[in-house]
Design a protein around this motif. Structure first.
Motif, PDB file in Angstrom:
ATOM      1  N   SER A  41       0.830  -1.075  -0.085  1.00 25.07           N
ATOM      2  CA  SER A  41       0.040   0.113  -0.015  1.00 25.07           C
ATOM      3  C   SER A  41       0.827   1.286  -0.049  1.00 25.07           C
ATOM      4  O   SER A  41       1.907   1.197  -0.488  1.00 25.07           O
ATOM      5  CB  SER A  41      -0.814   0.087   1.132  1.00 25.07           C
ATOM      6  N   GLN A  42       0.373   2.465   0.210  1.00 22.20           N
ATOM      7  CA  GLN A  42       1.104   3.730   0.550  1.00 22.20           C
ATOM      8  C   GLN A  42       1.843   3.960  -0.912  1.00 22.20           C
ATOM      9  O   GLN A  42       1.354   4.885  -1.651  1.00 22.20           O
ATOM     10  CB  GLN A  42       1.985   3.742   1.430  1.00 22.20           C
ATOM     11  N   SER A  43       2.947   3.687  -1.165  1.00 24.00           N
ATOM     12  CA  SER A  43       3.959   3.688  -2.224  1.00 24.00           C
ATOM     13  C   SER A  43       4.392   2.397  -2.928  1.00 24.00           C
ATOM     14  O   SER A  43       3.975   1.258  -2.547  1.00 24.00           O
ATOM     15  CB  SER A  43       5.004   4.513  -2.129  1.00 24.00           C
ATOM     16  N   ALA A  44       5.001   2.604  -4.209  1.00 21.31           N
ATOM     17  CA  ALA A  44       5.541   1.414  -5.022  1.00 21.31           C
ATOM     18  C   ALA A  44       6.538   0.958  -4.171  1.00 21.31           C
ATOM     19  O   ALA A  44       6.935  -0.487  -4.371  1.00 21.31           O
ATOM     20  CB  ALA A  44       5.997   1.686  -6.269  1.00 21.31           C
ATOM     21  N   GLU A  45       7.236   1.558  -2.937  1.00 22.94           N
ATOM     22  CA  GLU A  45       8.404   1.012  -2.476  1.00 22.94           C
ATOM     23  C   GLU A  45       7.961   0.357  -1.043  1.00 22.94           C
ATOM     24  O   GLU A  45       8.506  -0.349  -0.566  1.00 22.94           O
ATOM     25  CB  GLU A  45       9.111   2.188  -2.048  1.00 22.94           C
ATOM     26  N   SER A  46       6.695   0.864  -0.828  1.00 25.98           N
ATOM     27  CA  SER A  46       6.084   0.168   0.503  1.00 25.98           C
ATOM     28  C   SER A  46       5.813  -1.413   0.018  1.00 25.98           C
ATOM     29  O   SER A  46       4.786  -1.635  -0.327  1.00 25.98           O
ATOM     30  CB  SER A  46       5.118   0.792   1.083  1.00 25.98           C
TER      31      SER A  46
END
Length: 139
Positions: A41-46
């Motif tokens: 979730s949150q960002s592509a890195e999370s």
């Protein structure tokens, strides 16, 4: 001449405001197909990565959990490491991702938190990597 110049400036401002408020099309992202990435979730890195056994306490970790919630599940880490991100050096960046801290759990894996910003430090899970071969120490 001055009226013409003012008319040109006001027309430009109206056009710019109209372009800035135009709706953007919604984009959908496909669900992860790899068995390595279990939650995101949150960002592509999370991400939460690894082949986590169902009965493992690590399976309860979720993106966005507080550091205290993780400590209730996994206990205290073997070692930790804190560092600044590049966002700390962006002028006028007031977001929450200026600092990160990694916690290492021997035989379990690592958890990365983010959350330092203008309002103080509020550590939240940003990334978790399940790795039974983890030695428990920062590299």
């Amino acid at each position: 001449m001055k009226q013409l110049k003012l008319l040109g400036i006001s027309t430009t401002l109206v056009l710019a405001a109209g372009c800035a408020s135009s709706p953007k099309p919604a984009t959908q992202t496909a669900a992860p197909t790899s068995t390595q990435v279990s939650k995101s979730s949150q960002s592509a890195e999370s991400t939460i990565e690894g082949n986590i056994p169902a009965g493992s306490p690590f399976a309860k970790i979720q993106i966005g959990m507080t550091q205290g919630q993780v400590h209730e599940i996994l206990g205290q880490p073997t070692d930790t490491k804190a560092y600044q991100t590049g966002k700390a050096w962006i002028p006028f960046y007031f977001g929450p991702d200026t600092m990160r801290t990694d916690e290492f759990y021997k035989g379990v894996g690592s958890v990365t938190y983010t959350g330092a910003g203008i309002g103080g430090v509020h550590w939240k899970v940003f990334r978790a990597v399940y790795n039974p071969a983890e030695d428990g120490f920062a590299k």
